[in-house]
Design an enzyme around this catalytic site. Sequence first.
Site, PDB file in Angstrom:
ATOM      1  N   CYS A 108       0.551  -1.249  -0.093  1.00  0.00           N
ATOM      2  CA  CYS A 108      -0.108   0.279   0.000  1.00  0.00           C
ATOM      3  C   CYS A 108       1.052   1.150   0.053  1.00  0.00           C
ATOM      4  CB  CYS A 108      -0.840  -0.103   1.209  1.00  0.00           C
ATOM      5  SG  CYS A 108      -1.875   1.487   1.183  1.00  0.00           S
ATOM      6  N   GLU A 211      -1.871  -2.705 -14.260  1.00  0.00           N
ATOM      7  CA  GLU A 211      -1.909  -2.509 -15.574  1.00  0.00           C
ATOM      8  C   GLU A 211      -2.502  -3.491 -16.590  1.00  0.00           C
ATOM      9  OE1 GLU A 211      -2.176   0.905 -16.708  1.00  0.00           O
ATOM     10  OE2 GLU A 211      -2.019   1.496 -14.753  1.00  0.00           O
TER      11      GLU A 211
END
Length: 351
Positions: A108, A211
């Site tokens: 994170c 992605e």
Amino acid sequence: MTPPSPSIPAPLLLLAPMEGLLDFVLRDVLTRVGGVDRCVSEFIRITDTLLPDKVFLRYIPELRNGGRTLAGVPVRAQLLGSDPVSMAENAARLAALGPEGIDLNFGCPAKVVNRHGGGAALLREPERIAEVVAAVRRAVPPRVPVSAKMRLGYADTSLARECAQAAEAGGACELVVHARTKADGYRPPAYWELIAPLRSAVRIPIVANGEIWTVADAQRCRAQSGGDALMLGRGIVADPGLALAIRAADAGRPQAPALAWEALLPQLAVFWRTVCDDLEPRQRAGRLKQWLNLLRRRFPEAEAAYQHVRTMTDQRAITAWIAAQQAGAPAAVPGAAAATAGGPAPAGPAA
């Protein structure tokens, strides 16, 4: 292309954790569509408190269903923290509730998390990654898998190998690698090719993440990362049929029909009903708009839908609008064509 042999397991496709977006509501809907092998929950932040069961159940209501979504897909619970003792104690309590496994977040990039030494901040200290993983591994029963998710590094990739090895040394059975550093944030591109060297550095399976918006992206990611297992995040939120499309291509059917907007509408209705049943009134309309915003990348009809509901706040009006769409009413509104011509909507946070 030759279809894969029935004796060879299909490549693993995981559903990513995405704070504030890919929660239990979307897990339910996306696993109903199909193609996903396993989900990972949004991270549950661990500090110095032993959390009560109700907190774990709030994040992962699937624990009441044997740790699976209503479509039967297992959910692995993700914890985020830096203190081995607190992480171990909470993991033990969580394991008693029956998740498919426990995943540990070392990726994170949020400042508020990193300031307190959690998430990607631990990528600067591989030895602490090993300590946290080992503490959790010792605290939960052997039958409960313990996995980890990391980025390629904090400011750079210089410690990527050491971090992957630390997770393995601590006892992680699997490692997801988001192919960007903390400094990269969510900016394209994802550096899939930097995952490949990590595969030779550890013996545990590595899953590539970042992605993957299309089947072509999935194929390039596999080629560059050196493995077949993938974790899908924003890409599958924007195109709920993405996992099925990847499966079709893997089976030698690359031209299989894509999920149509008409087929997605019933799932949109399920999503809205669940949002209205389980979330606070102030959150409901925003959650629908958030999903439609990402769906605009894939579906022209979603652009019209988004433009129609973006100023709506009344739950009854939105419910009536969704019912009308299912009944075949056109989604177009004045100005929608002009909005579509402006290109896809900006994407939100990634896994």
